[in-house]
Scaffold this motif. Structure first.
Motif, PDB file in Angstrom:
ATOM      1  N   LEU A 151       0.825  -1.208   0.000  1.00 51.36           N
ATOM      2  CA  LEU A 151       0.000   0.000   0.000  1.00 51.36           C
ATOM      3  C   LEU A 151       0.858   1.256   0.000  1.00 51.36           C
ATOM      4  O   LEU A 151       1.922   1.294   0.615  1.00 51.36           O
ATOM      5  CB  LEU A 151      -0.941   0.025   1.205  1.00 51.36           C
ATOM      6  N   ARG A 152       0.349   2.246  -0.657  1.00 49.92           N
ATOM      7  CA  ARG A 152       1.011   3.540  -0.734  1.00 49.92           C
ATOM      8  C   ARG A 152       1.153   4.141   0.656  1.00 49.92           C
ATOM      9  O   ARG A 152       0.237   4.092   1.471  1.00 49.92           O
ATOM     10  CB  ARG A 152       0.171   4.466  -1.611  1.00 49.92           C
ATOM     11  N   SER A 153       2.278   4.732   0.883  1.00 52.04           N
ATOM     12  CA  SER A 153       2.505   5.475   2.122  1.00 52.04           C
ATOM     13  C   SER A 153       2.253   6.951   1.808  1.00 52.04           C
ATOM     14  O   SER A 153       2.889   7.519   0.920  1.00 52.04           O
ATOM     15  CB  SER A 153       3.946   5.257   2.588  1.00 52.04           C
ATOM     16  N   ILE A 154       1.301   7.534   2.498  1.00 51.94           N
ATOM     17  CA  ILE A 154       0.931   8.923   2.218  1.00 51.94           C
ATOM     18  C   ILE A 154       1.618   9.829   3.232  1.00 51.94           C
ATOM     19  O   ILE A 154       1.364   9.730   4.429  1.00 51.94           O
ATOM     20  CB  ILE A 154      -0.595   9.104   2.249  1.00 51.94           C
ATOM     21  N   SER A 155       2.485  10.674   2.718  1.00 54.55           N
ATOM     22  CA  SER A 155       3.234  11.588   3.579  1.00 54.55           C
ATOM     23  C   SER A 155       2.399  12.843   3.847  1.00 54.55           C
ATOM     24  O   SER A 155       1.368  13.084   3.207  1.00 54.55           O
ATOM     25  CB  SER A 155       4.544  11.987   2.899  1.00 54.55           C
ATOM     26  N   ALA A 156       2.874  13.637   4.775  1.00 57.82           N
ATOM     27  CA  ALA A 156       2.219  14.906   5.079  1.00 57.82           C
ATOM     28  C   ALA A 156       2.229  15.811   3.840  1.00 57.82           C
ATOM     29  O   ALA A 156       1.260  16.526   3.574  1.00 57.82           O
ATOM     30  CB  ALA A 156       2.912  15.604   6.247  1.00 57.82           C
ATOM     31  N   GLU A 157       3.297  15.719   3.065  1.00 61.98           N
ATOM     32  CA  GLU A 157       3.389  16.514   1.835  1.00 61.98           C
ATOM     33  C   GLU A 157       2.342  16.056   0.809  1.00 61.98           C
ATOM     34  O   GLU A 157       1.702  16.878   0.154  1.00 61.98           O
ATOM     35  CB  GLU A 157       4.793  16.390   1.246  1.00 61.98           C
ATOM     36  N   ASP A 158       2.167  14.730   0.672  1.00 63.88           N
ATOM     37  CA  ASP A 158       1.140  14.195  -0.224  1.00 63.88           C
ATOM     38  C   ASP A 158      -0.248  14.674   0.193  1.00 63.88           C
ATOM     39  O   ASP A 158      -1.061  15.065  -0.643  1.00 63.88           O
ATOM     40  CB  ASP A 158       1.141  12.664  -0.221  1.00 63.88           C
ATOM     41  N   LEU A 159      -0.502  14.635   1.488  1.00 63.57           N
ATOM     42  CA  LEU A 159      -1.799  15.059   2.012  1.00 63.57           C
ATOM     43  C   LEU A 159      -2.022  16.551   1.772  1.00 63.57           C
ATOM     44  O   LEU A 159      -3.111  16.965   1.378  1.00 63.57           O
ATOM     45  CB  LEU A 159      -1.909  14.731   3.499  1.00 63.57           C
ATOM     46  N   SER A 160      -0.979  17.336   1.957  1.00 65.13           N
ATOM     47  CA  SER A 160      -1.079  18.776   1.717  1.00 65.13           C
ATOM     48  C   SER A 160      -1.374  19.058   0.245  1.00 65.13           C
ATOM     49  O   SER A 160      -2.220  19.901  -0.082  1.00 65.13           O
ATOM     50  CB  SER A 160       0.217  19.462   2.139  1.00 65.13           C
ATOM     51  N   THR A 161      -0.692  18.332  -0.650  1.00 65.79           N
ATOM     52  CA  THR A 161      -0.931  18.491  -2.092  1.00 65.79           C
ATOM     53  C   THR A 161      -2.370  18.115  -2.433  1.00 65.79           C
ATOM     54  O   THR A 161      -3.034  18.808  -3.216  1.00 65.79           O
ATOM     55  CB  THR A 161       0.055  17.627  -2.897  1.00 65.79           C
ATOM     56  N   ALA A 162      -2.856  17.032  -1.856  1.00 65.31           N
ATOM     57  CA  ALA A 162      -4.241  16.598  -2.102  1.00 65.31           C
ATOM     58  C   ALA A 162      -5.229  17.646  -1.596  1.00 65.31           C
ATOM     59  O   ALA A 162      -6.197  17.960  -2.281  1.00 65.31           O
ATOM     60  CB  ALA A 162      -4.496  15.264  -1.410  1.00 65.31           C
ATOM     61  N   GLN A 163      -4.976  18.198  -0.419  1.00 65.43           N
ATOM     62  CA  GLN A 163      -5.859  19.228   0.130  1.00 65.43           C
ATOM     63  C   GLN A 163      -5.897  20.453  -0.756  1.00 65.43           C
ATOM     64  O   GLN A 163      -6.956  21.020  -1.030  1.00 65.43           O
ATOM     65  CB  GLN A 163      -5.418  19.624   1.542  1.00 65.43           C
ATOM     66  N   GLN A 164      -4.739  20.864  -1.263  1.00 69.65           N
ATOM     67  CA  GLN A 164      -4.674  22.025  -2.147  1.00 69.65           C
ATOM     68  C   GLN A 164      -5.420  21.746  -3.448  1.00 69.65           C
ATOM     69  O   GLN A 164      -6.132  22.604  -3.958  1.00 69.65           O
ATOM     70  CB  GLN A 164      -3.226  22.401  -2.438  1.00 69.65           C
ATOM     71  N   SER A 165      -5.258  20.565  -3.988  1.00 72.94           N
ATOM     72  CA  SER A 165      -5.937  20.189  -5.222  1.00 72.94           C
ATOM     73  C   SER A 165      -7.448  20.178  -5.026  1.00 72.94           C
ATOM     74  O   SER A 165      -8.187  20.666  -5.881  1.00 72.94           O
ATOM     75  CB  SER A 165      -5.461  18.815  -5.678  1.00 72.94           C
ATOM     76  N   VAL A 166      -7.893  19.633  -3.897  1.00 71.78           N
ATOM     77  CA  VAL A 166      -9.326  19.586  -3.598  1.00 71.78           C
ATOM     78  C   VAL A 166      -9.875  20.992  -3.393  1.00 71.78           C
ATOM     79  O   VAL A 166     -10.977  21.317  -3.841  1.00 71.78           O
ATOM     80  CB  VAL A 166      -9.579  18.695  -2.366  1.00 71.78           C
ATOM     81  N   ASP A 167      -9.088  21.867  -2.744  1.00 70.30           N
ATOM     82  CA  ASP A 167      -9.527  23.241  -2.496  1.00 70.30           C
ATOM     83  C   ASP A 167      -9.661  24.022  -3.807  1.00 70.30           C
ATOM     84  O   ASP A 167     -10.517  24.897  -3.920  1.00 70.30           O
ATOM     85  CB  ASP A 167      -8.552  23.958  -1.573  1.00 70.30           C
ATOM     86  N   LEU A 168      -8.826  23.710  -4.803  1.00 66.20           N
ATOM     87  CA  LEU A 168      -8.868  24.405  -6.087  1.00 66.20           C
ATOM     88  C   LEU A 168     -10.072  23.975  -6.919  1.00 66.20           C
ATOM     89  O   LEU A 168     -10.514  24.712  -7.774  1.00 66.20           O
ATOM     90  CB  LEU A 168      -7.589  24.162  -6.874  1.00 66.20           C
ATOM     91  N   ASN A 169     -10.555  22.785  -6.686  1.00 65.96           N
ATOM     92  CA  ASN A 169     -11.676  22.267  -7.500  1.00 65.96           C
ATOM     93  C   ASN A 169     -13.001  22.559  -6.915  1.00 65.96           C
ATOM     94  O   ASN A 169     -13.440  22.761  -5.971  1.00 65.96           O
ATOM     95  CB  ASN A 169     -11.528  20.768  -7.720  1.00 65.96           C
TER      96      ASN A 169
END
Length: 169
Positions: A151-169
């Motif tokens: 399974l993928r290991s999700i780092s704090a940086e990955d989570l931050s990128t996902a949050q930013q992407s979700v916020d933009l959409n």
């Protein structure tokens, strides 16, 4: 995957979808299968050259296969099951390739010639005869490693990128 408590459930769902959209099962299968084959060949080469089967090689198979499957960036359980199954396949192939190597060595043939003349219907019983109960332990550890590390290991940086992407959409 855990997300911070201060994120509402709708946003958590969108973040989860962000990561699910990045999953690539065909890549995970290809990478894991390649790792299973390569690690089985290494296992056989070490076993035949030392004339000793090192059970810990199975753990290495599970570890390598798990990390190869992880290239598919999976977060769904199918990736864990894929890693476990391919780790088991790698172990079985490691033993099979070892047997082929010993036949080649004893008959003074190259391995490719053995592949062509071997009676594969007798291989399962031969593998059972040449195994020990400890093999099951090491196979189990390999399967666990393939399952755990796939399974993928999700780092704090990955989570931050996902949050930013979700916020933009």
């Amino acid at each position: 995957m855990t997300t911070p408590d201060n994120i509402d459930s709708d946003k958590q769902q969108r973040i989860l979808e962000y990561f699910k959209n990045q999953q690539n099962l065909p890549l995970a299968l290809a990478a894991g299968f390649g790792a299973a084959i390569i690690s089985a060949i290494v296992w056989a080469a070490v076993t035949v050259s030392t004339e000793y089967q090192i059970g810990w090689m199975a753990v290495g198979v599970g570890f390598l296969v798990g990390f190869a499957v992880r290239l598919g960036k999976g977060i769904d359980k199918i990736f864990s099951f894929t890693g476990a199954l391919l780790a088991l396949l790698g172990c079985i192939l490691g033993n099979l390739f070892s047997l082929m190597g010993f036949v080649a060595k004893n008959e003074e043939m190259n391995v490719l010639s053995v592949i062509g003349i071997l009676d594969y219907s007798k291989m399962p019983s031969l593998m059972v005869e040449t195994s020990s109960p400890m093999d099951l332990l090491f196979y189990g550890l390999a399967v666990y490693g393939g399952y755990k590390y796939s399974l993928r290991s999700i780092s704090a940086e990955d989570l931050s990128t996902a949050q930013q992407s979700v916020d933009l959409n």
